[in-house]
Structures are given as C-alpha cells and as structure tokens.
Design an enzyme around this catalytic site. Structure first.
Site, mmCIF file in Angstrom:
data_model
loop_
_atom_site.group_PDB
_atom_site.id
_atom_site.type_symbol
_atom_site.label_atom_id
_atom_site.label_comp_id
_atom_site.label_asym_id
_atom_site.label_seq_id
_atom_site.Cartn_x
_atom_site.Cartn_y
_atom_site.Cartn_z
ATOM 1 N N ALA A 52 -35.977 7.580 3.090
ATOM 2 C CA ALA A 52 -36.369 6.205 3.426
ATOM 3 C C ALA A 52 -35.776 5.256 2.399
ATOM 4 O O ALA A 52 -35.480 5.650 1.276
ATOM 5 C CB ALA A 52 -37.885 6.109 3.428
ATOM 6 N N ASN A 92 -23.198 9.582 15.531
ATOM 7 C CA ASN A 92 -23.483 8.501 14.581
ATOM 8 C C ASN A 92 -24.756 7.744 14.953
ATOM 9 O O ASN A 92 -25.536 7.360 14.085
ATOM 10 C CB ASN A 92 -22.296 7.540 14.490
ATOM 11 N N PHE A 111 -15.838 13.118 11.216
ATOM 12 C CA PHE A 111 -17.242 13.017 10.842
ATOM 13 C C PHE A 111 -17.376 12.909 9.320
ATOM 14 O O PHE A 111 -18.424 13.194 8.761
ATOM 15 C CB PHE A 111 -18.019 14.237 11.355
ATOM 16 N N LEU A 112 -16.272 12.551 8.662
ATOM 17 C CA LEU A 112 -16.321 12.512 7.192
ATOM 18 C C LEU A 112 -17.156 11.338 6.699
ATOM 19 O O LEU A 112 -17.209 10.282 7.317
ATOM 20 C CB LEU A 112 -14.909 12.456 6.601
ATOM 21 N N LYS A 133 -23.649 2.881 -0.548
ATOM 22 C CA LYS A 133 -24.224 4.174 -0.953
ATOM 23 C C LYS A 133 -23.496 4.609 -2.222
ATOM 24 O O LYS A 133 -22.474 4.004 -2.584
ATOM 25 C CB LYS A 133 -24.098 5.207 0.163
ATOM 26 N N CYS A 163 -19.371 2.469 9.168
ATOM 27 C CA CYS A 163 -19.474 3.207 10.430
ATOM 28 C C CYS A 163 -20.797 3.039 11.173
ATOM 29 O O CYS A 163 -20.816 2.523 12.286
ATOM 30 C CB CYS A 163 -19.227 4.684 10.174
ATOM 31 N N LYS A 214 0.838 -1.210 0.000
ATOM 32 C CA LYS A 214 0.000 0.000 0.000
ATOM 33 C C LYS A 214 0.875 1.264 0.000
ATOM 34 O O LYS A 214 0.639 2.207 -0.763
ATOM 35 C CB LYS A 214 -0.872 -0.024 1.258
HETATM 36 C C1 UDX Z 1 -21.153 8.030 8.424
HETATM 37 C C2 UDX Z 1 -21.406 9.417 9.047
HETATM 38 O O1 UDX Z 1 -22.296 10.139 8.227
HETATM 39 C C3 UDX Z 1 -20.097 10.161 9.218
HETATM 40 O O2 UDX Z 1 -20.316 11.395 9.876
HETATM 41 C C4 UDX Z 1 -19.145 9.292 10.049
HETATM 42 O O3 UDX Z 1 -17.921 9.908 10.229
HETATM 43 C C5 UDX Z 1 -18.943 7.972 9.362
HETATM 44 O O4 UDX Z 1 -20.208 7.333 9.197
HETATM 45 P P1 UDX Z 1 -20.720 7.059 5.965
HETATM 46 O O5 UDX Z 1 -20.745 5.714 6.593
HETATM 47 O O6 UDX Z 1 -19.627 7.372 5.005
HETATM 48 O O7 UDX Z 1 -20.678 8.214 7.080
HETATM 49 O O8 UDX Z 1 -22.086 7.223 5.144
HETATM 50 P P2 UDX Z 1 -23.421 8.072 5.308
HETATM 51 O O9 UDX Z 1 -23.489 9.058 4.218
HETATM 52 O O10 UDX Z 1 -23.595 8.540 6.677
HETATM 53 O O11 UDX Z 1 -24.518 6.933 4.984
HETATM 54 C C6 UDX Z 1 -24.667 5.785 5.833
HETATM 55 C C7 UDX Z 1 -25.775 4.880 5.361
HETATM 56 O O12 UDX Z 1 -27.031 5.474 5.627
HETATM 57 C C8 UDX Z 1 -25.768 4.560 3.861
HETATM 58 O O13 UDX Z 1 -26.021 3.177 3.686
HETATM 59 C C9 UDX Z 1 -26.888 5.389 3.305
HETATM 60 O O14 UDX Z 1 -27.469 4.824 2.158
HETATM 61 C C10 UDX Z 1 -27.859 5.401 4.488
HETATM 62 N N1 UDX Z 1 -28.765 6.546 4.478
HETATM 63 C C11 UDX Z 1 -28.277 7.817 4.626
HETATM 64 C C12 UDX Z 1 -30.142 6.349 4.343
HETATM 65 O O15 UDX Z 1 -30.615 5.220 4.212
HETATM 66 N N2 UDX Z 1 -30.970 7.443 4.366
HETATM 67 C C13 UDX Z 1 -30.506 8.705 4.516
HETATM 68 O O16 UDX Z 1 -31.313 9.631 4.532
HETATM 69 C C14 UDX Z 1 -29.108 8.894 4.646
#
Ligand code: UDX
Length: 447
Positions: A268, A224, A168-169, A336, A276, A51
């Site tokens: 939804a 979270n 929180f990214l 996602k 995470c 890596k």
């Molecule tokens: C998350 C937090 O948002 C972030 O702040 C933290 O640091 C890491 O965890 P991440 O896991 O990258 O980030 O994805 P996120 O955009 O939060 O989506 C998480 C899941 O929720 C996805 O599967 C997404 O499809 C789902 N989701 C999100 C929904 O089903 N509905 C929504 O309205 C938003």
C-alpha cells in the site's frame, strides 16, 4: 552485474539471429542489449543523432542497473551497434522489433503515428522475408494495422510476418526481467514466424506462450491493468485497516499465503505511477469503450489511485494543521526506487497540491533531481536527506529508496523543526517511530 547461468552461457554458442530494434528508448535499448548478450547480432536504430552517438561511445541515456556494462560488453564483442539509418537496420536483419514510443493523446489513447511511420519505412526498405515484431505497448488490433501498412507500402509484395511480443520488464530491474522472464508471449500468424521467434528466445529457458496476434496484445493490456487493480485494491484495504485499527502490512502478509493471490504488488502507498501502468490503464479503458464495453472496474482503479495522492496531502494537513507557509521536506521524487523516471510520479501531483496550499517545498532523491528540476518549479533541491530535514515542519516519504530505510532518525529528529514524518511508502515501523518520539503517519496502519 546481471549474471547468466552456466546453461545460458553454453547456449550462447548457438548461431545467433540478425536482429534490428527500431526505437532506442527504455524498452528498445534493454531488449537490444539483452538479445546481443544472448549471442545475436543486434542493430539498434533511433532517429536521435545525439543519442546514437553517445550510445556508440557506450554512454547510456537512462538509469538502469546493469545496462551500461551490458551495452559496453556487447559493443566490444561486435554483437551490438547503433545507427540512425533505418535502412542499415532493416537490410541487415531478419527480425525487426518496433519499440518506438506511443505517447498518450489528450483523450488517453496511445498515439500510433510513430509505429505507422516506422512500418511504412520498413516496408519501403525490405528486400526479403522479415518478421516485424511489435514490442511497444500498443492497442489491440495494431498488428492488423501494421500488416496493412506494410502491404500497402511494399511494391514488390515481399513476404513478411507480424508478431506481437509484449514486454513485461520493469524499470529499475529491466535487464534482470528481460534475462529471467516469467513468460514470453508470442502472438503469431504463421508457423514460420513461431519457429524463428522460438529459436530467438530459446536460450532464456522461459515458458513460451503462443497465441494469435490479438490475444497477445490483450495479454499485455490485461496484465498491466491487473497489476494496477491489485495496487488499488490493496490501497482500499489499507484505508479500511486504518479505520478498523488493523495493520495493512500484516494483512498484506496474510493474504498471499494463498498462492492464487501472491505477495507481489500488495504494497500500500501513494499509488502507482510510471510510464506504463497509468498510461496503459487509461488506454485500455479507451480501447474497451471503442469496442463497446464500459470497463467500470478499471475506471474505479484509476479513481482510487488519484485518491491515494489526496489522502497523503490530507495526512500532512492532519499533522501540521495549516499547510500554508510550512516547510515540507520530500524524500523521493522518482515514481519508484532504482530509476530517475518521473513520469506520472506520485511526487509531482503531491508536491503541486502542497504548493497550491502555499507550502514551501524542499526535496531530495538519490538520482531523479536533474529530471525533477525540469518538471517541478519553486522547489529547493537538497544534497541529501539530512539537508532536506533541516528546518522542516514535516518530512514526507514518497519513494522507498533503500537509503531512506537506513536513515539516522535521531539526527533527522534533531534537524527538524517538529518531529513529524508522513510515510507514503510504509518504510518504518510505527512502534519504533513512536519510541523515537516522532509523530508518524503512514498508510493503512492506525497509530
Ligand atoms: C510496469 C509493469 O510491472 C511491467 O510488467 C510493464 O512491462 C511495465 O509497467 P514499471 O512501470 O517499470 O513496470 O514499474 P512497476 O514496478 O510495475 O511499478 C509501477 C508503480 O506501482 C510504481 O509507482 C510503484 O511504486 C507502484 N507499486 C508497485 C505500488 O504502489 N505497490 C506495489 O505493491 C507495487
């Protein structure tokens, strides 16, 4: 390209800090690249030689918009380098970020062995004052354990500070989120550490919230879990909408006008996945149990999330009758859009449930197929959405990639054995789908 504002470009001229990041996963790499972009001298450390060699060539092991150019630019500028030698990182930096992974143990709690090992190595190496920052998502009280480990392993009693600085990214927008944070949380134990960390983040112009170390750790858990709760809440409302003849999309537009609620995370669908939210939620339930609190609310959040996967399969059953021997096309495998990450992706459970009922699965995702091949067997991976739709008894949408929203639906209909779409992400309008002659099922909309 992720652009910095003019103000930030000017501020880049300030004297940068010397930083090392231990653990070059998603969080570590993005944090390192962004801190270098802000004018700091950053050394990223990882024990995976392959890596590190490819990163030194500017090759990025993950799919993250904007990251590759950021890494290349900062390597060229001499602000970013990669090494497998932890000593090189520690000796050449004042601030050491620990960003190693904390995989879940069988009971759901985070495995902190890597954090302990890194803390020990840092302690054995350091020759002068260091700030050791916990960046990985860790259970509350980890700061205390790191502190204890460093004290035990540093024979010369060198002064150090621990800082909790949760990230929180979001994957898929990690660079943007790091460069434009809503807030920066600093859990500190001394004024000196607070001052140095404030200086580090000053170019970002973001609100900085300073707390004690434990409170900062809890802010991460609570944030979270709250997001996960919001998704399970809206999914429950979606299920009620369906029964009551309402439309969740309209409902979700109506709720957030109240600024106390907000629009984000009210989509939804098939529930949350990723590295995470599911892991952090489970870990937080475990931690609170250990602290003597039964967090029933969060247990229900998890349960609702599981049920959303089952709900999707029951919707497929409703429209194809027997799933056995039917060809089901899956559009979207990543948890996602804008990522190839498959960790806890709803697609995994849903495809496995369909396979259990002996469906034949065809699948397509714009970027996640190479990762999916290692996880989901007996799936025919297709070159695009049309190839997937060809000969299918039903199409199922599991990730809301932009390209799916622009599909030529007439062509899709011609290619399918039966014009059936089950949309787990509500990307189409039920009225339009009806006009086009589809049998269309989505989440929380009664058609
Ligand atoms: C998350 C937090 O948002 C972030 O702040 C933290 O640091 C890491 O965890 P991440 O896991 O990258 O980030 O994805 P996120 O955009 O939060 O989506 C998480 C899941 O929720 C996805 O599967 C997404 O499809 C789902 N989701 C999100 C929904 O089903 N509905 C929504 O309205 C938003």
């Amino acid at each position: 390209m992720v652009k910095l504002s003019k103000k930030k470009k000017i501020k880049k001229k300030r004297k940068g800090k010397k930083v090392s990041i231990i653990g070059t996963g998603h969080v570590g790499l993005v944090t390192g690249a962004c801190l270098a972009e802000l004018g700091n001298r950053v050394i990223c450390v990882d024990n995976n030689e392959e890596k590190i060699a490819s990163l030194n060539r500017g090759e990025i092991p993950i799919y993250e918009p904007g990251l590759e150019e950021l890494v290349k630019r900062n390597i060229r500028a001499g602000r970013l380098s990669f090494t497998t030698n932890i000593k090189e990182g520690v000796n050449n930096s004042e601030i050491i970020f620990i960003a190693v992974n904390t995989p879940p143990k069988p009971d759901g709690e985070a495995d902190l062995c890597f954090i302990e090992a890194v803390s020990r190595e840092v302690a054995q190496t350091m020759k002068g004052y260091k700030i050791i920052v916990e960046k990985s998502t860790v259970p509350v009280e980890t700061g205390k354990w790191i502190s204890r480990t460093v004290k035990l392993n540093n024979k010369k009693s060198i002064n150090f500070d621990i800082v909790s600085n949760p990230e929180f990214l979001r994957e898929g927008s990690a660079v943007y989120d790091t460069m434009h944070p809503d807030r920066i949380v600093l859990g500190v134990g001394s004024k000196k550490a607070e001052r140095i960390m404030r200086e580090l983040y000053q170019p970002l112009d973001a609100p900085i919230i300073v707390t004690d170390i434990e409170s900062a750790e809890i802010i991460k858990h609570a944030s979270n879990s709250f997001l996960a709760m919001k998704i399970s809440y809206i999914n429950s409302i979606a299920n009620i909408c369906e029964k009551a003849g309402a439309d969740i999309k309209k409902v979700a537009e109506g709720i957030p006008c109240d600024k106390r609620i907000g629009r984000d995370f009210l989509n939804a669908g098939v529930g949350f996945g990723g590295a995470c939210l599911p892991k952090d939620l489970q870990a937080f339930v475990g931690i609170t149990q250990r602290l003597g609190y039964d967090f029933e609310l969060l247990k229900v959040v998890e349960k609702i999330n599981r049920q959303q996967r089952e709900l999707l399969v029951s919707k497929v059953r409703d429209v194809v009758w027997n799933i056995k021997d039917k060809t089901i096309g899956i559009l979207g495998l990543a948890f996602k859009p804008n990522t190839d990450d498959m960790r806890n992706a709803p697609s995994i459970e849903i495809i496995q449930m369909l396979q259990k009922e002996e469906a034949k699965i065809k699948a397509y995702d714009p970027v996640a197929i190479p990762v999916a091949r290692g996880i989901l067997k007996e799936v025919t991976y297709c070159k695009d959405s049309y190839d997937t739709a060809n000969g299918c008894d039903a199409l199922v949408i599991l990730t809301e990639w932009e390209e799916f929203k622009r599909l030529d639906l007439k062509k899709i209909k011609r290619l399918m054995k039966a014009p059936i779409i089950v949309d787990g992400r509500n990307i189409f309008e039920p009225e339009k789908m009806k006009r086009l002659g589809f049998i269309y099922k989505s989440i929380g909309r009664s058609t």
